[in-house]
Design a protein around this motif. Structure first.
Motif, PDB file in Angstrom:
ATOM      1  N   SER A  75      51.360  34.220 -44.678  1.00 54.27           N
ATOM      2  CA  SER A  75      50.938  34.892 -43.452  1.00 54.27           C
ATOM      3  C   SER A  75      50.345  36.265 -43.757  1.00 54.27           C
ATOM      4  CB  SER A  75      52.112  35.025 -42.485  1.00 54.27           C
ATOM      5  OG  SER A  75      53.114  35.815 -43.052  1.00 54.27           O
ATOM      6  N   THR A 132      51.440  38.217 -36.838  1.00 56.11           N
ATOM      7  CA  THR A 132      51.133  37.569 -38.115  1.00 56.11           C
ATOM      8  C   THR A 132      50.382  36.264 -37.854  1.00 56.11           C
ATOM      9  OG1 THR A 132      53.240  36.402 -38.135  1.00 56.11           O
ATOM     10  CG2 THR A 132      53.141  38.466 -39.355  1.00 56.11           C
ATOM     11  N   THR A 133      49.631  35.863 -38.864  1.00 56.61           N
ATOM     12  CA  THR A 133      48.965  34.560 -38.838  1.00 56.61           C
ATOM     13  C   THR A 133      49.496  33.742 -39.990  1.00 56.61           C
ATOM     14  OG1 THR A 133      47.170  35.249 -40.299  1.00 56.61           O
ATOM     15  CG2 THR A 133      46.828  35.536 -37.930  1.00 56.61           C
ATOM     16  N   LEU A 134      49.336  32.447 -39.911  1.00 56.28           N
ATOM     17  CA  LEU A 134      49.762  31.571 -41.009  1.00 56.28           C
ATOM     18  C   LEU A 134      48.589  31.146 -41.829  1.00 56.28           C
ATOM     19  CD1 LEU A 134      52.440  29.411 -39.216  1.00 56.28           C
ATOM     20  CD2 LEU A 134      52.771  31.309 -40.784  1.00 56.28           C
TER      21      LEU A 134
END
Length: 134
Positions: A75, A132-134
């Motif tokens: 992430s 957050t991003t994955l």
């Protein structure tokens, strides 16, 4: 080579000196990003591992053989520019100064290369502009 991993381990493994073993047995440096460890309870560590790629893989396999759950963290921190009010609260908790305010405009600047994804900034943001991003 660097890898960010999250370790989750049961109460029987919590007493094991994992970071010491990584350094001694595998020549892998372990930078502790976040730790939630207490005696006789489940534990969780977020580590940034660095070393030779083959030794990193050996170290991860060893941890798994010790009943430690290892998941790689991919992430990244994202700042929503439209939501951000440039208050600067996140800059006070950022351990690497990846988040900073420009001195002339007082606008928030995010330097991704400095970010270690410790996620300390996320709960600090009053308008939830950081995620957050994955």
């Amino acid at each position: 080579m660097k890898k960010r991993v999250t370790l989750t381990f049961g109460q029987l493994v919590v007493q094991m000196p994992v970071t010491y073993r990584l350094a001694k047995d595998f020549n892998v440096a372990a930078n502790i990003i976040r730790a939630q460890v207490a005696p006789n309870q489940m534990g969780k560590l977020v580590l940034e591992l660095s070393g030779d790629i083959d030794r990193l893989e050996d170290a991860i396999e060893w941890m798994r053989s010790q009943n430690i759950q290892v998941s790689q963290t991919t992430s990244e921190i994202v700042v929503d520019e439209e939501r951000c009010v440039h208050c600067g609260l996140c800059t006070g908790v950022c351990p690497t100064q990846a988040l900073s305010l420009k001195p002339d405009t007082f606008s928030l600047t995010f330097t991704r290369s400095r970010c270690i994804v410790c996620e300390q900034c996320i709960p600090t943001c009053p308008v939830q502009a950081i995620s957050t991003t994955l």
